[in-house]
Motif scaffolding. Structure first.
Motif, mmCIF file in Angstrom:
data_model
loop_
_atom_site.group_PDB
_atom_site.id
_atom_site.type_symbol
_atom_site.label_atom_id
_atom_site.label_comp_id
_atom_site.label_asym_id
_atom_site.label_seq_id
_atom_site.Cartn_x
_atom_site.Cartn_y
_atom_site.Cartn_z
ATOM 1 N N LYS A 224 0.846 -1.205 0.000
ATOM 2 C CA LYS A 224 0.000 0.000 0.000
ATOM 3 C C LYS A 224 0.868 1.237 0.000
ATOM 4 C CE LYS A 224 -4.132 -1.037 2.689
ATOM 5 N NZ LYS A 224 -4.617 -1.122 4.055
ATOM 6 N N ALA A 225 0.355 2.293 -0.584
ATOM 7 C CA ALA A 225 1.025 3.592 -0.456
ATOM 8 C C ALA A 225 0.613 4.214 0.876
ATOM 9 C CB ALA A 225 0.619 4.502 -1.597
ATOM 10 N N THR A 226 1.427 5.139 1.357
ATOM 11 C CA THR A 226 1.012 5.966 2.499
ATOM 12 C C THR A 226 1.108 7.416 2.034
ATOM 13 O OG1 THR A 226 3.241 6.304 3.343
ATOM 14 C CG2 THR A 226 2.082 4.326 4.095
ATOM 15 N N THR A 227 0.874 8.357 2.926
ATOM 16 C CA THR A 227 1.000 9.750 2.492
ATOM 17 C C THR A 227 2.447 10.077 2.124
ATOM 18 O OG1 THR A 227 1.096 10.293 4.825
ATOM 19 C CG2 THR A 227 -0.968 10.788 3.689
ATOM 20 N N GLN A 228 3.402 9.357 2.725
ATOM 21 C CA GLN A 228 4.824 9.638 2.477
ATOM 22 C C GLN A 228 5.439 8.751 1.396
ATOM 23 O OE1 GLN A 228 6.003 12.197 3.983
ATOM 24 N NE2 GLN A 228 4.175 12.391 5.248
ATOM 25 N N VAL A 229 4.898 7.576 1.225
ATOM 26 C CA VAL A 229 5.558 6.550 0.425
ATOM 27 C C VAL A 229 4.623 6.087 -0.689
ATOM 28 C CG1 VAL A 229 6.447 4.178 0.570
ATOM 29 C CG2 VAL A 229 6.923 5.785 2.405
ATOM 30 N N PRO A 230 5.142 5.979 -1.918
ATOM 31 C CA PRO A 230 4.262 5.550 -3.014
ATOM 32 C C PRO A 230 3.990 4.046 -2.976
ATOM 33 C CG PRO A 230 6.511 5.797 -3.798
ATOM 34 C CD PRO A 230 6.525 6.219 -2.356
ATOM 35 N N LEU A 231 3.085 3.613 -3.799
ATOM 36 C CA LEU A 231 2.891 2.181 -4.015
ATOM 37 C C LEU A 231 4.120 1.663 -4.775
ATOM 38 C CD1 LEU A 231 1.077 -0.364 -4.021
ATOM 39 C CD2 LEU A 231 0.158 0.441 -6.205
#
Ligand SMILES: CC(C)(COP(=O)(O)OP(=O)(O)OC[C@H]1O[C@@H](n2cnc3c(N)ncnc32)[C@H](O)[C@@H]1OP(=O)(O)O)[C@@H](O)C(=O)NCCC(=O)NCCS
Length: 282
Positions: A224-231
């Motif tokens: 999953k992506a997070t607000t900081q890290v892409p998929l």
């Protein structure tokens, strides 16, 4: 002033920018360096493992955004060798700058400021937007969009109907990254800064966004992506379109499910055979 500083300087001025000619010249120079691949909107970076090993070059994206701010609508003439033939009762509409419409040229078009490596093949109609980087030997089949700042590696096959989304804003956002030897199947969509690592295979019809959880059957984990890290799609993953049932009582009552990509395996000889590209076409 070096180009990076000059772009940061003009960009920071926002709507109070006065030296439009200077800013246009900076965008012109940026296009030059983007064309020859000397500067890129994103670059491989060992210090950024959490972003799939890539870092964004914010000033480059600022430079492109600056171009939209300071560029002026202008008439673009067709190439003297390009001719079109159609029924005489259906001529083209004559548009001029005064219509205030941006009619972007070409059945296939590569915007200036996009890097194309040697032996890249672009089948019409396709569009490669500014800031994009398409490395050598990559094939863009018909109806492919390579959005702004997207970084496509070497010997990637982007099949017909695939859309690689552009990520211009926010400037700190990583663009879509597709690494070397990836196979992007037909009618796929890779959006919102997704990183597809080397040799991965995105099967026909898969859509990947920041909001798309990807279920890895092999490693039994959910990506999953997070607000900081892409998929981030791992190296060699084979991602196919799947579904999963929704669990709310209403969804259950109506047997509703949602589409969800699934990693069914990691690339093997069978996958290589299924994605082998006809060399004669190259
Ligand atoms: C991904 C792809 C390459 C198949 O890879 P592969 O390694 O040969 O996959 P396999 O045949 O070993 O299948 C592995 C599993 O995934 C499933 N699977 C494979 N491709 C699938 C797909 N596209 N959709 C759903 N499930 C798929 C198989 O049914 C199999 O499941 P099982 O083990 O439960 O039977 C192929 O599906 C694909 O998308 N090809 C690209 C087509 C395309 O876009 N061409 C464009 C140029 S014309």
């Amino acid at each position: 002033m070096i180009l990076k500083e000059s772009i940061e300087h003009f960009y920071a001025q926002g709507s109070s920018l006065r030296d439009k000619a200077g800013a246009q010249q900076a965008v012109h120079e940026l296009r030059f360096f983007l064309n020859n691949g000397e500067v890129r909107a994103a670059f491989p970076s060992k210090g950024h493992d959490e972003l799939g090993g890539w870092a964004v070059n914010e000033w480059v994206k600022k430079g492109i955004l600056l171009g939209f701010r300071v560029g002026e609508l202008t008439e673009i003439h067709g190439h003297e060798l390009m001719h079109f033939f159609d029924k005489n009762v259906f001529p083209l509409r004559k548009l001029t700058v005064s219509h205030d419409v941006r009619l972007v040229p070409g059945g296939s078009a590569v915007r200036d400021g996009a890097y194309l490596g040697r032996s890249v093949i672009i089948m019409p109609p396709s569009y490669v937007n500014i800031g994009a980087y398409v490395d050598e030997g990559t094939m863009l089949d018909s109806l492919v969009l390579v959005g702004s700042c997207a970084q496509i590696g070497k010997h990637v096959h982007v099949s017909t109907g695939a859309r690689i989304g552009g990520v211009l804003e926010p400037v700190q956002a990583l663009p879509v990254i597709v690494e070397d030897d990836v196979f992007i199947g037909g009618n796929t969509g890779v959006f919102e800064g997704t990183v597809v690592k080397r040799r991965a295979v995105i099967a026909a019809g898969v859509t990947l966004t920041r909001s798309t959880p990807v279920y890895d059957l092999v490693r039994q984990t959910i990506l999953k992506a997070t607000t900081q890290v892409p998929l981030i799609i791992p190296e060699g993953a084979v991602v196919v379109p799947g579904t999963r049932p929704l669990t709310s009582p209403y969804a259950h009552q109506h047997q509703l499910g949602v589409a969800t990509p699934v990693i069914v395996k990691y690339r093997d000889a069978q996958t290589d055979a299924a994605t082998a590209i006809e060399e004669a076409l190259r």
